[in-house]
Design a protein around this motif. Structure first.
Motif, PDB file in Angstrom:
ATOM      1  N   PHE A 174      49.579  -3.933  84.719  1.00  0.00           N
ATOM      2  CA  PHE A 174      50.859  -4.624  84.683  1.00  0.00           C
ATOM      3  C   PHE A 174      51.208  -5.184  86.053  1.00  0.00           C
ATOM      4  O   PHE A 174      51.684  -6.299  86.185  1.00  0.00           O
ATOM      5  N   ASN A 197      55.439  -1.301  77.995  1.00  0.00           N
ATOM      6  CA  ASN A 197      56.059  -2.118  79.032  1.00  0.00           C
ATOM      7  C   ASN A 197      57.441  -2.571  78.595  1.00  0.00           C
ATOM      8  O   ASN A 197      57.634  -2.952  77.445  1.00  0.00           O
ATOM      9  N   ILE A 198      58.365  -2.507  79.530  1.00  0.00           N
ATOM     10  CA  ILE A 198      59.697  -3.075  79.292  1.00  0.00           C
ATOM     11  C   ILE A 198      59.988  -3.984  80.486  1.00  0.00           C
ATOM     12  O   ILE A 198      59.790  -3.570  81.639  1.00  0.00           O
ATOM     13  N   PHE A 242      58.990  -2.119  83.810  1.00  0.00           N
ATOM     14  CA  PHE A 242      58.654  -0.693  83.674  1.00  0.00           C
ATOM     15  C   PHE A 242      57.335  -0.550  82.910  1.00  0.00           C
ATOM     16  O   PHE A 242      57.119  -1.253  81.911  1.00  0.00           O
ATOM     17  N   THR A 243      56.513   0.355  83.373  1.00  0.00           N
ATOM     18  CA  THR A 243      55.261   0.642  82.675  1.00  0.00           C
ATOM     19  C   THR A 243      55.101   2.141  82.508  1.00  0.00           C
ATOM     20  O   THR A 243      55.241   2.892  83.473  1.00  0.00           O
ATOM     21  N   LEU A 244      54.821   2.550  81.306  1.00  0.00           N
ATOM     22  CA  LEU A 244      54.516   3.958  81.034  1.00  0.00           C
ATOM     23  C   LEU A 244      53.106   3.996  80.466  1.00  0.00           C
ATOM     24  O   LEU A 244      52.744   3.121  79.670  1.00  0.00           O
ATOM     25  N   ALA A 245      52.327   4.978  80.874  1.00  0.00           N
ATOM     26  CA  ALA A 245      50.967   5.081  80.345  1.00  0.00           C
ATOM     27  C   ALA A 245      50.620   6.536  80.125  1.00  0.00           C
ATOM     28  O   ALA A 245      50.999   7.392  80.927  1.00  0.00           O
ATOM     29  N   PHE A 299      54.421   6.708  85.300  1.00  0.00           N
ATOM     30  CA  PHE A 299      55.535   5.761  85.216  1.00  0.00           C
ATOM     31  C   PHE A 299      55.469   4.836  86.424  1.00  0.00           C
ATOM     32  O   PHE A 299      55.156   5.274  87.529  1.00  0.00           O
ATOM     33  N   GLN A 300      55.772   3.583  86.175  1.00  0.00           N
ATOM     34  CA  GLN A 300      55.838   2.636  87.286  1.00  0.00           C
ATOM     35  C   GLN A 300      57.000   1.681  87.074  1.00  0.00           C
ATOM     36  O   GLN A 300      57.162   1.145  85.981  1.00  0.00           O
ATOM     37  N   ILE A 303      47.206   1.504  84.555  1.00  0.00           N
ATOM     38  CA  ILE A 303      48.614   1.229  84.834  1.00  0.00           C
ATOM     39  C   ILE A 303      48.771   0.104  85.861  1.00  0.00           C
ATOM     40  O   ILE A 303      49.792  -0.559  85.918  1.00  0.00           O
TER      41      ILE A 303
END
Lengths: 243, 180
Positions: free
Chosen positions: B85, A210-211, A218-221, A160-161, B82
């Motif tokens: 982004f 991505n949101i 927000f980035t989830l991978a 998560f970022q 990741i």
């Protein structure tokens, strides 16, 4: 390349290390962190030894307790089933499955004290998922927080970022958003914000979500989760009232 | 078998001796000072766990480089997507600046560093270990867990790529003089 050039090239490569710096302050800071972590690494060993001896005792006590409850229910003639059901998660989606240690909770509080509103996903489809390595990176104009989510075997579930993008120019943001839109495999909306789902091929498929809100991105991978699962995780990020 | 405290003492001693070199190696691989610090720390934690399991280390320097190398490659494999982004928002503003910040010095070093970063991981790691860190073919092979012949051939190809990129950018002129 001539021989002279080759010598210059080798010389430049050999000297590259002298051009890279690491302040003594930072080096000592990492040294302190390392020493603390080494001490912590010892503690669970001791704890596990205690657990090893305590487990049979606890099991015996629990057996006594269960027998006692059955005995009492027989005596009072009350069916056990009426005495309550196991606790259900709030939205029946397993929102209580993500564990955060006290140390990580403190890390979040420290980050928030600096004005960064941390919004972590509250759901994971994998039982006993734990949020670890919660860290803030003060990179340029865009500070960001990264978190690793692991399962009980310490394997990655997802990463998560969260980036604070309030200082990114509007034009630039729009430009990047339209590119993200073009690159994404799927788009949907959640809490009035678009969700972009992208998958990246290879031997294993990386699923990314991505949101972007006005203040944060927000980035989830994940390699492990399916598209639907990672989208559900994304939807559990509490976006309401995000300043 | 050394006690946990003795192992801990060794690790801190090794940190004092090798952490700077390990950190610089990771920075060159990742171009990310924050991650380099984290991975440096993790390298020593891994070394501690390894030794705690009654395993001995004959050459701490090579062992630490191998551990750092594995962690770095693992990081690149798991986490680079990741960063995409982040790059989206950082691309123009920070990527160049970060290189300038990391490499203090002449423009030539920056060029070499930048081109080194643009190479694929296998070329980058073998060039850094052999030509920057100064490890022998044998040591490099041990760190990367490759055969010596693979080290030689990959190094040859990697250097060729790097040289041609530098030549294309005009870092070296035809008379053999540097253009800086």
């Amino acid at each position: 390349m001539t021989k002279q050039e080759e010598r210059n090239f080798e010389h430049t490569l050999g000297n590259l290390n002298t051009k890279i710096g690491w302040s003594e302050d930072r080096q000592q800071q990492v040294r302190r962190r390392l020493a603390a972590q080494l001490n912590d690494t010892n503690s669970p060993e001791k704890a596990s030894r205690i657990r090893r001896y305590m487990a049979p005792v606890l099991a015996f006590i629990m057996l006594l307790a269960v027998t006692g409850v059955f005995f009492l229910s027989e005596v009072t003639d009350q069916p056990i089933a009426e005495q309550g059901t196991p606790k259900q998660s709030a939205d029946n989606r397993g929102t209580d499955q993500i564990q955060i240690s006290e140390a990580e909770q403190t890390a979040i509080e420290e980050i928030e004290a600096g004005g960064f509103e941390v919004r972590l996903p509250t759901y994971s489809p994998i039982e006993q998922t734990e949020a670890v390595n919660i860290r803030q990176r003060p990179t340029g104009n865009v500070p960001h927080v990264s978190v690793q989510y692991i399962n009980k075997y310490k394997e990655d579930v997802f990463t998560f970022q969260q980036e604070k993008i309030s200082k990114v120019s509007e034009t630039y943001r729009k430009e990047r958003l339209s590119q993200m839109e073009a690159d994404s495999d799927r788009q949907l909306e959640w809490d009035d914000y678009p969700i972009y789902y992208t998958k990246k091929g290879g031997t294993k498929t990386l699923k990314m979500v991505n949101i972007v809100t006005p203040q944060y991105a927000f980035t989830l991978a994940s390699y492990r989760l399916t598209a639907e699962e990672i989208i559900e995780v994304a939807k559990s990020i509490p976006l309401a009232d995000l300043n | 078998m050394p006690s946990e405290d003795t192992v801990q003492k060794y690790i801190i001693e090794w940190y004092d001796m090798y952490s700077m070199a390990i950190y610089k190696y990771i920075v060159k691989m990742l171009n990310d000072v924050q991650q380099a610090e984290d991975i440096t720390q993790e390298t020593f934690i891994r070394a501690y766990k390894y030794m705690k399991n009654e395993r001995s280390v004959n050459n701490p320097k090579t062992f630490l480089y191998r551990t750092a190398h594995n962690l770095t490659v693992d990081h690149i494999r798991k986490h680079s997507p990741i960063q995409l982004f982040k790059d989206v928002f950082f691309e123009r503003e920070d990527s160049r600046a970060s290189i300038e910040l990391i490499v203090e010095g002449r423009e030539e070093s920056e060029h070499v560093f930048e081109d080194l970063l643009s190479l694929k991981t296998t070329y980058r790691q073998v060039i850094i270990l052999r030509k920057v860190e100064g490890f022998s073919i044998k040591e490099t092979a041990s760190i990367l867990r490759w055969s010596e012949s693979k080290v030689k051939s990959t190094l040859f190809r990697g250097l060729g790529k790097l040289e041609s990129r530098l030549s294309e950018e005009g870092v070296y002129d035809k008379t053999g003089r540097k253009e800086f």
